[in-house]
Design a protein around this motif. Structure first.
Motif, PDB file in Angstrom:
ATOM      1  N   ARG A 127       7.050  42.837 -28.867  1.00  0.00           N
ATOM      2  CA  ARG A 127       8.083  43.817 -29.217  1.00  0.00           C
ATOM      3  C   ARG A 127       7.603  44.866 -30.214  1.00  0.00           C
ATOM      4  N   ASN A 128       6.722  44.483 -31.136  1.00  0.00           N
ATOM      5  CA  ASN A 128       6.262  45.408 -32.175  1.00  0.00           C
ATOM      6  C   ASN A 128       4.775  45.142 -32.449  1.00  0.00           C
ATOM      7  N   LEU A 144      13.842  37.265 -34.460  1.00  0.00           N
ATOM      8  CA  LEU A 144      13.878  38.053 -33.228  1.00  0.00           C
ATOM      9  C   LEU A 144      15.206  38.779 -33.040  1.00  0.00           C
ATOM     10  N   ASP A 145      16.266  38.260 -33.642  1.00  0.00           N
ATOM     11  CA  ASP A 145      17.581  38.886 -33.536  1.00  0.00           C
ATOM     12  C   ASP A 145      17.792  40.019 -34.548  1.00  0.00           C
ATOM     13  N   CYS A 146      16.874  40.192 -35.486  1.00  0.00           N
ATOM     14  CA  CYS A 146      17.092  41.194 -36.536  1.00  0.00           C
ATOM     15  C   CYS A 146      16.465  42.540 -36.180  1.00  0.00           C
ATOM     16  N   ARG A 147      17.028  43.592 -36.725  1.00  0.00           N
ATOM     17  CA  ARG A 147      16.483  44.931 -36.504  1.00  0.00           C
ATOM     18  C   ARG A 147      15.358  45.260 -37.482  1.00  0.00           C
ATOM     19  N   GLN A 148      15.325  44.574 -38.620  1.00  0.00           N
ATOM     20  CA  GLN A 148      14.296  44.852 -39.613  1.00  0.00           C
ATOM     21  C   GLN A 148      12.894  44.635 -39.056  1.00  0.00           C
ATOM     22  N   MET A 149      12.778  43.818 -38.035  1.00  0.00           N
ATOM     23  CA  MET A 149      11.477  43.536 -37.459  1.00  0.00           C
ATOM     24  C   MET A 149      10.748  44.821 -37.051  1.00  0.00           C
ATOM     25  N   TYR A 150      11.487  45.874 -36.782  1.00  0.00           N
ATOM     26  CA  TYR A 150      10.884  47.128 -36.341  1.00  0.00           C
ATOM     27  C   TYR A 150      10.542  48.057 -37.500  1.00  0.00           C
ATOM     28  N   TYR A 151      10.903  47.664 -38.729  1.00  0.00           N
ATOM     29  CA  TYR A 151      10.665  48.510 -39.899  1.00  0.00           C
ATOM     30  C   TYR A 151       9.721  47.875 -40.901  1.00  0.00           C
ATOM     31  N   ASP A 152       9.160  46.746 -40.546  1.00  0.00           N
ATOM     32  CA  ASP A 152       8.290  46.071 -41.495  1.00  0.00           C
ATOM     33  C   ASP A 152       6.828  46.342 -41.170  1.00  0.00           C
TER      34      ASP A 152
END
Length: 125
Positions: free
Chosen positions: A75-76, A43-51
């Protein structure tokens, strides 16, 4: 699958993460963009929005995979979640579906079933 699929792995067992990563790297269609040891790290990472896909253990200390899945979906909502679990009873399966997981694979069956589960989940609309 025309383009590479971005995948994030989440499991509190480092050895299992390494094995899972090695298995997925054998297939040129997949790119692992992150590997995390807890739901909070994810949840703290930004990659979550690019996977495109997150493969996540549901039994982890702190935030469980089920609760993390709910938060990820909030969130996504485009991301597809697959649970990797030792549990296959109906209670867990119902909770997985309610939290937004699209599929699951047993930890003991990962090598045999993971690619089939990924393909099935990707075919969903």
């Amino acid at each position: 699958m025309d383009k590479k699929l971005n995948i994030i792995l989440v499991d509190d067992n480092p050895e299992f993460l390494t094995s899972l990563s090695s298995l997925l790297k054998k297939d040129p269609r997949f790119t692992i963009i992150g590997s995390y040891n807890s739901g909070q790290e994810l949840l703290d990472c930004r990659q979550m929005y690019y996977d495109n896909l997150i493969l996540m253990d549901i039994e982890m200390p702190g935030l469980s995979g089920i609760e993390t899945g709910r938060l990820v979906n909030f969130r996504n909502p485009r991301v597809k979640l697959i649970a990797i679990t030792m549990y296959q009873d109906k209670v867990y399966l119902d909770q997985l579906l309610e939290s937004g997981f699209r599929g699951f694979v047993g930890k003991s069956d990962v090598a045999e079933n993971l690619f089939q589960v990924i393909e099935a989940v990707l075919q969903e609309r």
